[in-house]
Motif scaffolding. Structure first.
Motif, PDB file in Angstrom:
ATOM      1  N   HIS A  37      45.643  20.688  43.658  1.00  0.00           N
ATOM      2  CA  HIS A  37      45.882  19.191  43.913  1.00  0.00           C
ATOM      3  C   HIS A  37      47.293  18.778  44.265  1.00  0.00           C
ATOM      4  O   HIS A  37      47.506  17.673  44.590  1.00  0.00           O
ATOM      5  N   LEU A  38      48.220  19.934  44.538  1.00  0.00           N
ATOM      6  CA  LEU A  38      49.504  19.688  45.118  1.00  0.00           C
ATOM      7  C   LEU A  38      49.406  19.638  46.636  1.00  0.00           C
ATOM      8  O   LEU A  38      49.735  18.448  47.343  1.00  0.00           O
ATOM      9  N   SER A  39      49.404  20.555  47.337  1.00  0.00           N
ATOM     10  CA  SER A  39      49.240  20.657  48.688  1.00  0.00           C
ATOM     11  C   SER A  39      48.890  21.980  49.243  1.00  0.00           C
ATOM     12  O   SER A  39      48.553  22.851  48.343  1.00  0.00           O
ATOM     13  N   GLU A  40      48.354  22.044  50.359  1.00  0.00           N
ATOM     14  CA  GLU A  40      48.210  23.449  51.057  1.00  0.00           C
ATOM     15  C   GLU A  40      48.915  24.479  50.842  1.00  0.00           C
ATOM     16  O   GLU A  40      48.870  25.735  50.667  1.00  0.00           O
ATOM     17  N   LEU A  41      50.169  23.978  51.039  1.00  0.00           N
ATOM     18  CA  LEU A  41      51.364  25.165  50.953  1.00  0.00           C
ATOM     19  C   LEU A  41      51.584  25.660  49.653  1.00  0.00           C
ATOM     20  O   LEU A  41      51.391  26.968  49.412  1.00  0.00           O
ATOM     21  N   SER A  42      51.260  24.839  48.522  1.00  0.00           N
ATOM     22  CA  SER A  42      51.494  25.382  47.082  1.00  0.00           C
ATOM     23  C   SER A  42      50.105  26.257  46.942  1.00  0.00           C
ATOM     24  O   SER A  42      50.231  27.076  46.090  1.00  0.00           O
ATOM     25  N   LEU A  43      48.950  25.565  47.381  1.00  0.00           N
ATOM     26  CA  LEU A  43      47.923  26.546  47.283  1.00  0.00           C
ATOM     27  C   LEU A  43      47.974  27.886  48.110  1.00  0.00           C
ATOM     28  O   LEU A  43      47.558  28.866  47.161  1.00  0.00           O
ATOM     29  N   SER A  44      48.467  28.121  49.146  1.00  0.00           N
ATOM     30  CA  SER A  44      48.636  29.263  49.666  1.00  0.00           C
ATOM     31  C   SER A  44      49.526  30.188  48.920  1.00  0.00           C
ATOM     32  O   SER A  44      49.417  31.456  48.997  1.00  0.00           O
ATOM     33  N   GLY A  45      50.618  29.349  48.489  1.00  0.00           N
ATOM     34  CA  GLY A  45      51.614  30.328  47.805  1.00  0.00           C
ATOM     35  C   GLY A  45      51.168  31.023  46.510  1.00  0.00           C
ATOM     36  O   GLY A  45      51.510  32.080  45.894  1.00  0.00           O
ATOM     37  N   VAL A  46      50.318  30.233  45.807  1.00  0.00           N
ATOM     38  CA  VAL A  46      49.883  30.554  44.419  1.00  0.00           C
ATOM     39  C   VAL A  46      48.524  31.626  44.675  1.00  0.00           C
ATOM     40  O   VAL A  46      48.648  32.536  44.131  1.00  0.00           O
ATOM     41  N   SER A  47      47.896  31.544  45.540  1.00  0.00           N
ATOM     42  CA  SER A  47      46.998  32.510  46.260  1.00  0.00           C
ATOM     43  C   SER A  47      47.523  33.860  46.467  1.00  0.00           C
ATOM     44  O   SER A  47      47.275  34.918  46.150  1.00  0.00           O
ATOM     45  N   ILE A  48      48.656  33.805  47.249  1.00  0.00           N
ATOM     46  CA  ILE A  48      49.192  35.013  47.490  1.00  0.00           C
ATOM     47  C   ILE A  48      49.988  35.710  46.532  1.00  0.00           C
ATOM     48  O   ILE A  48      49.999  36.866  46.125  1.00  0.00           O
ATOM     49  N   GLY A  49      50.657  34.751  45.430  1.00  0.00           N
ATOM     50  CA  GLY A  49      51.347  35.302  44.342  1.00  0.00           C
ATOM     51  C   GLY A  49      50.420  35.884  43.528  1.00  0.00           C
ATOM     52  O   GLY A  49      50.547  36.958  42.770  1.00  0.00           O
ATOM     53  N   GLY A  50      49.129  35.172  43.200  1.00  0.00           N
ATOM     54  CA  GLY A  50      47.967  35.820  42.398  1.00  0.00           C
ATOM     55  C   GLY A  50      47.452  37.147  42.920  1.00  0.00           C
ATOM     56  O   GLY A  50      47.287  38.089  42.206  1.00  0.00           O
ATOM     57  N   SER A  51      47.277  37.271  44.014  1.00  0.00           N
ATOM     58  CA  SER A  51      46.896  38.723  44.777  1.00  0.00           C
ATOM     59  C   SER A  51      47.910  39.534  44.440  1.00  0.00           C
ATOM     60  O   SER A  51      47.460  40.720  44.228  1.00  0.00           O
ATOM     61  N   PHE A  52      49.425  39.279  44.676  1.00  0.00           N
ATOM     62  CA  PHE A  52      50.334  40.467  44.281  1.00  0.00           C
ATOM     63  C   PHE A  52      50.446  40.831  43.165  1.00  0.00           C
ATOM     64  O   PHE A  52      50.618  41.948  42.871  1.00  0.00           O
ATOM     65  N   ALA A  53      50.351  39.636  42.155  1.00  0.00           N
ATOM     66  CA  ALA A  53      50.297  39.924  40.606  1.00  0.00           C
ATOM     67  C   ALA A  53      49.092  40.806  40.496  1.00  0.00           C
ATOM     68  O   ALA A  53      49.275  41.686  39.494  1.00  0.00           O
ATOM     69  N   GLY A  54      47.955  40.438  41.056  1.00  0.00           N
ATOM     70  CA  GLY A  54      46.779  41.456  40.661  1.00  0.00           C
ATOM     71  C   GLY A  54      47.020  42.720  40.906  1.00  0.00           C
ATOM     72  O   GLY A  54      46.383  43.682  40.394  1.00  0.00           O
ATOM     73  N   VAL A  55      47.539  43.116  42.101  1.00  0.00           N
ATOM     74  CA  VAL A  55      47.591  44.456  42.754  1.00  0.00           C
ATOM     75  C   VAL A  55      48.649  45.132  41.887  1.00  0.00           C
ATOM     76  O   VAL A  55      48.726  46.507  41.517  1.00  0.00           O
ATOM     77  N   THR A  56      49.779  44.452  41.674  1.00  0.00           N
ATOM     78  CA  THR A  56      50.962  45.125  40.804  1.00  0.00           C
ATOM     79  C   THR A  56      50.821  45.197  39.560  1.00  0.00           C
ATOM     80  O   THR A  56      50.536  45.968  38.879  1.00  0.00           O
ATOM     81  N   GLY A  57      51.043  44.030  39.024  1.00  0.00           N
ATOM     82  CA  GLY A  57      51.307  43.756  37.326  1.00  0.00           C
ATOM     83  C   GLY A  57      50.052  43.820  36.598  1.00  0.00           C
ATOM     84  O   GLY A  57      50.014  44.599  35.526  1.00  0.00           O
ATOM     85  N   PHE A  58      48.833  43.081  36.907  1.00  0.00           N
ATOM     86  CA  PHE A  58      47.932  42.949  36.007  1.00  0.00           C
ATOM     87  C   PHE A  58      47.084  44.368  36.137  1.00  0.00           C
ATOM     88  O   PHE A  58      46.601  44.778  35.006  1.00  0.00           O
ATOM     89  N   SER A  59      46.869  45.090  37.025  1.00  0.00           N
ATOM     90  CA  SER A  59      46.436  46.338  37.126  1.00  0.00           C
ATOM     91  C   SER A  59      47.054  47.439  36.191  1.00  0.00           C
ATOM     92  O   SER A  59      46.363  48.113  35.437  1.00  0.00           O
ATOM     93  N   LEU A  60      48.294  47.295  35.938  1.00  0.00           N
ATOM     94  CA  LEU A  60      49.191  48.280  35.090  1.00  0.00           C
ATOM     95  C   LEU A  60      48.890  47.758  33.824  1.00  0.00           C
ATOM     96  O   LEU A  60      48.765  48.655  32.924  1.00  0.00           O
TER      97      LEU A  60
END
Length: 91
Positions: free
Chosen positions: A53-76
């Motif tokens: 709902h904010l902007s495309e830049l915010s959406l892409s940032g959250v998407s990349i951050g979520g993917s990074f967190a999924g690969v590193t932190g959440f899997s551990l």
């Protein structure tokens, strides 16, 4: 006449009872892992919906951050929780 290849009623009832008992045991162990996995996926979905709902830049940032967190932190975290569940529920 030849005998039918199907087992008699008593053998079928015993087999179905055994199957139901084993299914209950597996469900008792697997249910917490299913809840954790679904919650992890819903966490990323909610973040994406809010940022969308904010902007495309915010959406892409959250998407990349979520993917990074999924690969590193959440899997551990999930592997740690799985290890704890095995220690607690193992016979």
């Amino acid at each position: 006449m030849e005998e039918a290849p199907l087992p008699n009623t008593e053998e079928r009832t015993r087999a179905s009872t055994t199957f139901v008992e084993e299914l209950k045991k597996v469900t008792y162990i697997a249910a917490p892992m299913v809840v954790v996995t679904v919650s992890l996926h819903l966490l990323q979905v909610v973040s994406l919906m809010m940022a969308g709902h904010l902007s495309e830049l915010s959406l892409s940032g959250v998407s990349i951050g979520g993917s990074f967190a999924g690969v590193t932190g959440f899997s551990l975290l999930a592997s740690l929780l799985f290890s704890i569940l095995l220690l607690v529920y193992a016979p």
